[in-house]
Design a protein around this motif. Sequence first.
Motif, PDB file in Angstrom:
ATOM      1  N   GLY A  79       3.678   6.890 -13.059  1.00 23.19           N
ATOM      2  CA  GLY A  79       4.183   5.603 -13.531  1.00 23.19           C
ATOM      3  C   GLY A  79       4.497   4.620 -12.425  1.00 23.19           C
ATOM      4  O   GLY A  79       4.847   3.481 -12.700  1.00 23.19           O
ATOM      5  N   THR A  80       4.367   5.039 -11.168  1.00 17.50           N
ATOM      6  CA  THR A  80       4.647   4.157 -10.028  1.00 17.50           C
ATOM      7  C   THR A  80       3.339   3.584  -9.492  1.00 17.50           C
ATOM      8  O   THR A  80       2.327   4.264  -9.455  1.00 17.50           O
ATOM      9  CB  THR A  80       5.383   4.929  -8.917  1.00 17.50           C
ATOM     10  N   TYR A  81       3.403   2.319  -9.053  1.00 14.51           N
ATOM     11  CA  TYR A  81       2.244   1.637  -8.471  1.00 14.51           C
ATOM     12  C   TYR A  81       2.244   1.899  -6.964  1.00 14.51           C
ATOM     13  O   TYR A  81       3.261   1.733  -6.303  1.00 14.51           O
ATOM     14  CB  TYR A  81       2.329   0.132  -8.729  1.00 14.51           C
ATOM     15  N   TYR A  82       1.100   2.310  -6.447  1.00 19.41           N
ATOM     16  CA  TYR A  82       0.968   2.622  -5.023  1.00 19.41           C
ATOM     17  C   TYR A  82      -0.165   1.815  -4.400  1.00 19.41           C
ATOM     18  O   TYR A  82      -1.147   1.487  -5.060  1.00 19.41           O
ATOM     19  CB  TYR A  82       0.654   4.117  -4.828  1.00 19.41           C
ATOM     20  N   GLU A  83      -0.009   1.547  -3.102  1.00 20.27           N
ATOM     21  CA  GLU A  83      -1.083   0.976  -2.302  1.00 20.27           C
ATOM     22  C   GLU A  83      -1.281   1.886  -1.102  1.00 20.27           C
ATOM     23  O   GLU A  83      -0.305   2.332  -0.486  1.00 20.27           O
ATOM     24  CB  GLU A  83      -0.734  -0.436  -1.826  1.00 20.27           C
ATOM     25  N   GLY A 127     -14.098   0.483   9.428  1.00 22.70           N
ATOM     26  CA  GLY A 127     -13.625  -0.484   8.448  1.00 22.70           C
ATOM     27  C   GLY A 127     -12.357  -0.012   7.764  1.00 22.70           C
ATOM     28  O   GLY A 127     -11.890   1.103   7.988  1.00 22.70           O
ATOM     29  N   VAL A 128     -11.805  -0.887   6.939  1.00 24.96           N
ATOM     30  CA  VAL A 128     -10.567  -0.599   6.212  1.00 24.96           C
ATOM     31  C   VAL A 128     -10.764  -0.919   4.741  1.00 24.96           C
ATOM     32  O   VAL A 128     -11.361  -1.933   4.386  1.00 24.96           O
ATOM     33  CB  VAL A 128      -9.383  -1.433   6.769  1.00 24.96           C
ATOM     34  N   MET A 129     -10.249  -0.054   3.899  1.00 30.96           N
ATOM     35  CA  MET A 129     -10.275  -0.224   2.449  1.00 30.96           C
ATOM     36  C   MET A 129      -8.857  -0.012   1.949  1.00 30.96           C
ATOM     37  O   MET A 129      -8.161   0.898   2.403  1.00 30.96           O
ATOM     38  CB  MET A 129     -11.211   0.831   1.847  1.00 30.96           C
ATOM     39  N   GLU A 130      -8.410  -0.858   1.032  1.00 30.97           N
ATOM     40  CA  GLU A 130      -7.086  -0.682   0.434  1.00 30.97           C
ATOM     41  C   GLU A 130      -7.281  -0.420  -1.059  1.00 30.97           C
ATOM     42  O   GLU A 130      -8.034  -1.125  -1.724  1.00 30.97           O
ATOM     43  CB  GLU A 130      -6.238  -1.927   0.637  1.00 30.97           C
ATOM     44  N   ILE A 131      -6.602   0.595  -1.552  1.00 32.75           N
ATOM     45  CA  ILE A 131      -6.680   0.932  -2.969  1.00 32.75           C
ATOM     46  C   ILE A 131      -5.287   0.776  -3.575  1.00 32.75           C
ATOM     47  O   ILE A 131      -4.314   1.346  -3.071  1.00 32.75           O
ATOM     48  CB  ILE A 131      -7.190   2.366  -3.195  1.00 32.75           C
ATOM     49  N   GLY A 132      -5.188   0.001  -4.661  1.00 34.82           N
ATOM     50  CA  GLY A 132      -3.957  -0.142  -5.422  1.00 34.82           C
ATOM     51  C   GLY A 132      -4.121   0.605  -6.735  1.00 34.82           C
ATOM     52  O   GLY A 132      -5.123   0.419  -7.425  1.00 34.82           O
ATOM     53  N   PHE A 133      -3.157   1.451  -7.074  1.00 36.47           N
ATOM     54  CA  PHE A 133      -3.300   2.287  -8.264  1.00 36.47           C
ATOM     55  C   PHE A 133      -1.950   2.680  -8.841  1.00 36.47           C
ATOM     56  O   PHE A 133      -0.934   2.607  -8.164  1.00 36.47           O
ATOM     57  CB  PHE A 133      -4.122   3.542  -7.944  1.00 36.47           C
ATOM     58  N   VAL A 134      -1.974   3.117 -10.090  1.00 33.67           N
ATOM     59  CA  VAL A 134      -0.802   3.689 -10.747  1.00 33.67           C
ATOM     60  C   VAL A 134      -1.069   5.175 -10.932  1.00 33.67           C
ATOM     61  O   VAL A 134      -2.104   5.558 -11.495  1.00 33.67           O
ATOM     62  CB  VAL A 134      -0.529   3.021 -12.117  1.00 33.67           C
ATOM     63  N   ALA A 135      -0.162   6.014 -10.443  1.00 34.64           N
ATOM     64  CA  ALA A 135      -0.264   7.457 -10.659  1.00 34.64           C
ATOM     65  C   ALA A 135       0.049   7.725 -12.134  1.00 34.64           C
ATOM     66  O   ALA A 135       1.031   7.217 -12.659  1.00 34.64           O
ATOM     67  CB  ALA A 135       0.717   8.197  -9.758  1.00 34.64           C
ATOM     68  N   THR A 187       4.215   1.501  -0.772  1.00 29.64           N
ATOM     69  CA  THR A 187       3.081   1.569   0.136  1.00 29.64           C
ATOM     70  C   THR A 187       3.069   2.946   0.783  1.00 29.64           C
ATOM     71  O   THR A 187       4.076   3.386   1.340  1.00 29.64           O
ATOM     72  CB  THR A 187       3.182   0.474   1.227  1.00 29.64           C
ATOM     73  N   LEU A 188       1.931   3.619   0.688  1.00 29.65           N
ATOM     74  CA  LEU A 188       1.790   4.963   1.232  1.00 29.65           C
ATOM     75  C   LEU A 188       1.312   4.907   2.681  1.00 29.65           C
ATOM     76  O   LEU A 188       0.697   3.921   3.101  1.00 29.65           O
ATOM     77  CB  LEU A 188       0.791   5.756   0.393  1.00 29.65           C
ATOM     78  N   PRO A 189       1.553   5.975   3.451  1.00 23.82           N
ATOM     79  CA  PRO A 189       1.023   6.010   4.818  1.00 23.82           C
ATOM     80  C   PRO A 189      -0.509   5.973   4.773  1.00 23.82           C
ATOM     81  O   PRO A 189      -1.125   6.531   3.860  1.00 23.82           O
ATOM     82  CB  PRO A 189       1.516   7.348   5.381  1.00 23.82           C
ATOM     83  N   PRO A 196       1.300  16.520   2.814  1.00 28.31           N
ATOM     84  CA  PRO A 196       0.850  16.143   1.465  1.00 28.31           C
ATOM     85  C   PRO A 196       1.532  14.859   0.990  1.00 28.31           C
ATOM     86  O   PRO A 196       2.627  14.522   1.441  1.00 28.31           O
ATOM     87  CB  PRO A 196       1.285  17.325   0.591  1.00 28.31           C
ATOM     88  N   LEU A 197       0.887  14.160   0.084  1.00 27.19           N
ATOM     89  CA  LEU A 197       1.488  12.974  -0.533  1.00 27.19           C
ATOM     90  C   LEU A 197       2.168  13.398  -1.827  1.00 27.19           C
ATOM     91  O   LEU A 197       1.576  14.105  -2.643  1.00 27.19           O
ATOM     92  CB  LEU A 197       0.421  11.926  -0.852  1.00 27.19           C
ATOM     93  N   HIS A 198       3.394  12.968  -2.021  1.00 27.18           N
ATOM     94  CA  HIS A 198       4.139  13.230  -3.260  1.00 27.18           C
ATOM     95  C   HIS A 198       4.283  11.903  -3.994  1.00 27.18           C
ATOM     96  O   HIS A 198       4.918  10.972  -3.484  1.00 27.18           O
ATOM     97  CB  HIS A 198       5.508  13.837  -2.961  1.00 27.18           C
TER      98      HIS A 198
END
Length: 148
Positions: A63-67, A115-123, A41-43, A57-59
């Motif tokens: 291949g990792t799944y992030y939210e 509002g709030v939006m959540e995005i789940g993704f694989v880099a 889970t990212l900030p 910056p985000l590092h």
Amino acid sequence: MRFPILAVALIAASPAFADDDGDDDVKFGMAGILSASNSETLPPILLSAGQPLADAPLHLKSGTYYEIEIEADGSQELGLEGAGFFRAIWIDEIVIEGLEIRPLGIDSVEFDEAGVMEIGFVAIKPGTYDLHVPKATGDLQRLEIIIE
């Protein structure tokens, strides 16, 4: 038939299947790269008039799944653009107020009100990308994202 080939390449390239480093501790569950052990889970990103998008910056690791949560405080109609970044990831889902959206891809998002939006993704694709507020000229309204 490109998708199965891409999926096999992603799984084969993942650290869980690497034999050469001797590290057998990394294992995925039945869900493969979408397993809970391969997620982070990212900030959150806060969209607010005149405020920075993030502290640093985000590092990310390919291949990792992030939210990540994107939250707008409603101080102004604001959006985020980042076509390069959105094309370097595979979006699993976007969740807005309990509504799950599974798009093939996006270029940008916009909040007309709070509002709030959540995005789940694989880099996927290594490189340096950014998300930025459209037409903003300052660095505060830009978030650098590095996929390694």
